[in-house]
Design an enzyme around this catalytic site. Structure first.
Site, PDB file in Angstrom:
ATOM      1  N   SER A 374       0.676  -1.266   0.007  1.00  0.00           N
ATOM      2  CA  SER A 374       0.008  -0.182  -0.057  1.00  0.00           C
ATOM      3  C   SER A 374       0.789   1.238  -0.063  1.00  0.00           C
ATOM      4  O   SER A 374       0.700   2.077  -0.739  1.00  0.00           O
ATOM      5  CB  SER A 374      -0.993  -0.122   1.122  1.00  0.00           C
ATOM      6  OG  SER A 374      -0.287   0.018   2.440  1.00  0.00           O
ATOM      7  N   ASP A 375       1.831   1.508   0.959  1.00  0.00           N
ATOM      8  CA  ASP A 375       2.536   2.670   0.951  1.00  0.00           C
ATOM      9  C   ASP A 375       3.768   2.757  -0.005  1.00  0.00           C
ATOM     10  O   ASP A 375       3.916   4.137  -0.357  1.00  0.00           O
ATOM     11  CB  ASP A 375       3.204   2.889   2.422  1.00  0.00           C
ATOM     12  CG  ASP A 375       4.105   1.713   2.665  1.00  0.00           C
ATOM     13  OD1 ASP A 375       4.034   0.568   2.286  1.00  0.00           O
ATOM     14  OD2 ASP A 375       4.888   1.953   3.754  1.00  0.00           O
ATOM     15  N   CYS A 376       4.041   1.823  -0.431  1.00  0.00           N
ATOM     16  CA  CYS A 376       4.714   1.852  -1.632  1.00  0.00           C
ATOM     17  C   CYS A 376       3.981   2.274  -2.924  1.00  0.00           C
ATOM     18  O   CYS A 376       4.809   3.194  -3.623  1.00  0.00           O
ATOM     19  CB  CYS A 376       5.551   0.515  -2.043  1.00  0.00           C
ATOM     20  SG  CYS A 376       6.352  -0.378  -0.687  1.00  0.00           S
TER      21      CYS A 376
END
Length: 670
Positions: A374-376
């Site tokens: 998600s954060d990548c």
């Protein structure tokens, strides 16, 4: 900026080593020995060099670059070095052996993972290893403790362990070496050791999560079953596990989600059939995790960080008010990398592999292993939007609306019911699963959680998208943003800080929260941001910097390091400049301290570890001291205005540092 540009790779990406420990290296040596693919003489020398450089003064090896010695890492390193041909009386092994024998229970109390690896080589009694029967994977998937509900890394590790345990695989060493290692590792005769008595015993040096009463009961029940497993059920379970192992290997281009599970999968395939066609590509896939240089030898990283590092490097560079042609060309190449790194095709059988959809996401790495996060994805999208908003960088072809929408849909698919975001998947299991956490050395690793940092990154990317594109039908993005913002607000502690999970620790979390909330339109005067900024002001050190020690992750409270750290200082400054003007006295002092630490090459020195996973495993992201300080200086220059952003200033960073000196004289001179 020049130093950061010099580190860009030929593919257009940036990637720094993510330093952890020698565990994977030792396991790779064991696997290559077992399957009959030993390293050549040059590689052996490079591996030995790395073990030598990473050994602690007392003879042990630790969990991370700053940790104390662990029985687990030390005994694995010892065995690997013996397999590489070192004699027991070499200084490195003599010191390691002395340390192991000095521990209260010695090797007998190695954690379960260590017991398992030693058992495979005939160096630990099978009766002393807690069973993980493959039949667990045959349980109905609706059960709250089915392995498919585990955190993806955890379930894939235990998938391999379950298969190897279920087939009773062992690869005992040649008698002379096996007998020699037995006598070296144990202070008493091997035959006299009651291994069963140590099944639940873990060395105090290694223990992070004690074996709970529930887990002890489960282990004891499984041990009884393992004495007389149901043959037909065992065969069904082994078939299912092996099918899932092959599915994981093939869908990840034989890299696996990590080298930890990848190495176990290599052994599982070898145990099934030494001539299996998937064995050779799986062994080659492990080499995708290799890292080697003249200075530190040959080792394996726990993860590759291409997309992650590139996204932050791009955001750092795009913050500068003016860019020269070299920087513009670098950003164009970085854009090409992020373009090809996105998952633009769905995995054909992801449901059968117990996975969530991957379409539209970005991985932590270059994307070849197809495990997006998600954060990548969020930071990659934020980097792309920051690049597009400049307008002065020539890009062959920007990502179209359909590709960006895929990215948004991927991010939305990782939002949990509480509004927070997981990493690889949505949350599948409850917190009670932690009661049966079998790892002993790691915490919060049984199921996906909602993470402050992932939520903040995702919030920022979703809000950034809405600046350029309409909402999805039904207002999905707006609703997700509201839930994410509520989640972040609910996680603020009484002192104004936020708990981190993937970085160290409170400083890292505050950086992400300030960045995400401001992108979502939260005003600087908002009480949450004011409280977070106030917390940062309280933690600023007398020299102007910030420094948080890794033990804050272990103790659940802020622990100041012995000296200011460039990475934490950059995080603090980037957060403060979301709330306060650049002319704020605390910002000036922090910028001046950063300038005073910059080297002649434009970079900053490596200091303490700056990352973490599962509470106890600290990491050293080698590029964090490069792009985060650069980003902080770039933002300071931009916010200070035209007087600090002339072309001459950008070439030598002089005005940024000189401006900071105007706020607080630290004696810094260029």
């Amino acid at each position: 900026m020049k130093h950061l540009l010099s580190l860009q790779r030929s593919a257009g990406d940036w990637e720094g080593e993510m330093v952890w420990c020698t565990m994977i290296l030792a396991q790779a040596v064991i696997v290559r020995t077992v399957v009959g693919r030993p390293y050549d003489a040059r590689e052996r020398a490079a591996i030995i060099r790395h073990f030598e450089l990473s050994q602690l003064a007392d003879g042990a090896w630790g969990m991370h670059p700053e940790s104390r010695g662990y029985v687990f890492f030390t005994v694995l390193a010892y065995v690997a070095l013996r397999l590489l041909g070192l004699g027991p009386e070499t200084s490195m092994l003599a010191r390691a052996r002395a340390w192991l024998h000095a521990q209260p229970e010695g090797v007998k109390a190695v954690p379960t993972w260590g017991k398992f690896w030693l058992m495979l080589l005939g160096l630990y009694g099978r009766e002393g290893v807690n069973a993980v029967p493959p039949e667990l994977f045959l349980l109905p998937r609706w059960l709250p403790f089915h392995p498919s509900r585990f955190y993806c890394h955890t379930r894939l590790i235990y998938l391999g362990i379950a298969y190897l345990s279920g087939v009773g695989f062992s690869a005992p060493l040649s008698d002379p070496l096996r007998d020699a290692l037995r006598s070296e590792l144990y202070a008493e005769p091997y035959e006299s050791v009651d291994f069963g008595a140590f099944r639940h015993t873990v060395a105090r040096t290694d223990l992070y999560v004690p074996i709970s009463r529930v887990l002890r009961l489960v282990y004891d029940l499984l041990a009884r079953y393992e004495r007389r497993p149901w043959k037909a059920l065992r065969q069904r379970a082994l078939a299912l596990c092996f099918e899932q192992i092959l599915r994981e290997q093939r869908s990840t281009r034989y890299q696996g989600i990590s080298p930890v599970s990848g190495l176990l999968n290599c052994l599982a395939i070898f145990a099934h059939d030494p001539r299996h066609p998937d064995l050779a590509p799986s062994l080659e896939g492990v080499e995708a995790w290799r890292w080697e240089d003249e200075a530190e030898g040959l080792r394996y990283v726990g993860a590759r960080s291409n997309a992650w590092d590139t996204a932050f490097a791009v955001q750092a560079l795009t913050e500068l008010p003016e860019l020269d042609e070299e920087a513009k060309h670098a950003l164009s190449r970085a854009h090409a990398f992020l373009d090809q790194a996105q998952m633009t095709a769905e995995l054909a059988d992801y449901r059968e592999a117990w996975r969530d959809p991957a379409l539209g996401g970005w991985c932590f790495s270059d994307g070849r292993h197809c495990w997006p996060v998600s954060d990548c994805a969020a930071e990659a999208m934020s980097a792309l939007f920051a690049l597009y908003e400049r307008g002065d960088v020539r890009i062959s072809e920007a990502l179209g609306a359909d590709r960006l929408r895929l990215g948004v849909e991927f991010i939305l698919s990782r939002q949990n019911a509480d509004g927070g975001f997981g990493t690889y998947e949505r949350r599948r299991g409850g917190r009670l699963l932690e009661l049966v956490n079998p790892s002993e050395m790691f915490g919060q690793c049984m199921t996906e959680l909602s993470y402050v940092e992932c939520t903040a990154s995702s919030l920022g990317a979703l809000a950034h998208y809405l600046r350029h594109y309409p909402d999805l039908p039904g207002g999905k993005i707006t609703a997700a943003i509201r839930k994410a913002e509520r989640f972040l607000r609910s996680r603020q502690l009484d002192d104004g800080s936020f708990p981190g999970f993937w970085g160290i620790n409170y400083t890292y979390a505050v950086f992400h929260v300030a960045k995400g909330l401001r992108m979502a339109g939260v005003e600087p005067a908002d009480p949450v941001l004011q409280a977070a900024a106030g917390w940062l002001l309280e933690k600023q050190r007398s020299d102007g910097g910030w420094g948080e020690h890794y033990s804050s992750c272990l103790e659940g409270r802020y622990v100041e390091s012995g000296q200011s750290q460039t990475v934490m200082t950059a995080w603090a400054l980037l957060a403060l400049m979301e709330v306060y003007p650049a002319a704020h006295e605390a910002v000036g002092r922090g910028i001046a301290w950063l300038c005073s630490q910059q080297g002649e090459d434009g970079g900053w020195p490596r200091q303490g570890v700056n990352g973490v996973f599962f509470g106890a495993a600290m990491l050293d992201y080698r590029l964090y001291p490069v792009y985060f300080p650069t980003w902080a200086l770039a933002r300071y220059v931009r916010l200070e205005g035209a007087k600090a952003s002339t072309s001459a200033g950008l070439n030598d960073a002089g005005p940024a540092c000189a401006g900071a000196e105007g706020h607080h004289d630290t004696g810094y001179r260029r």
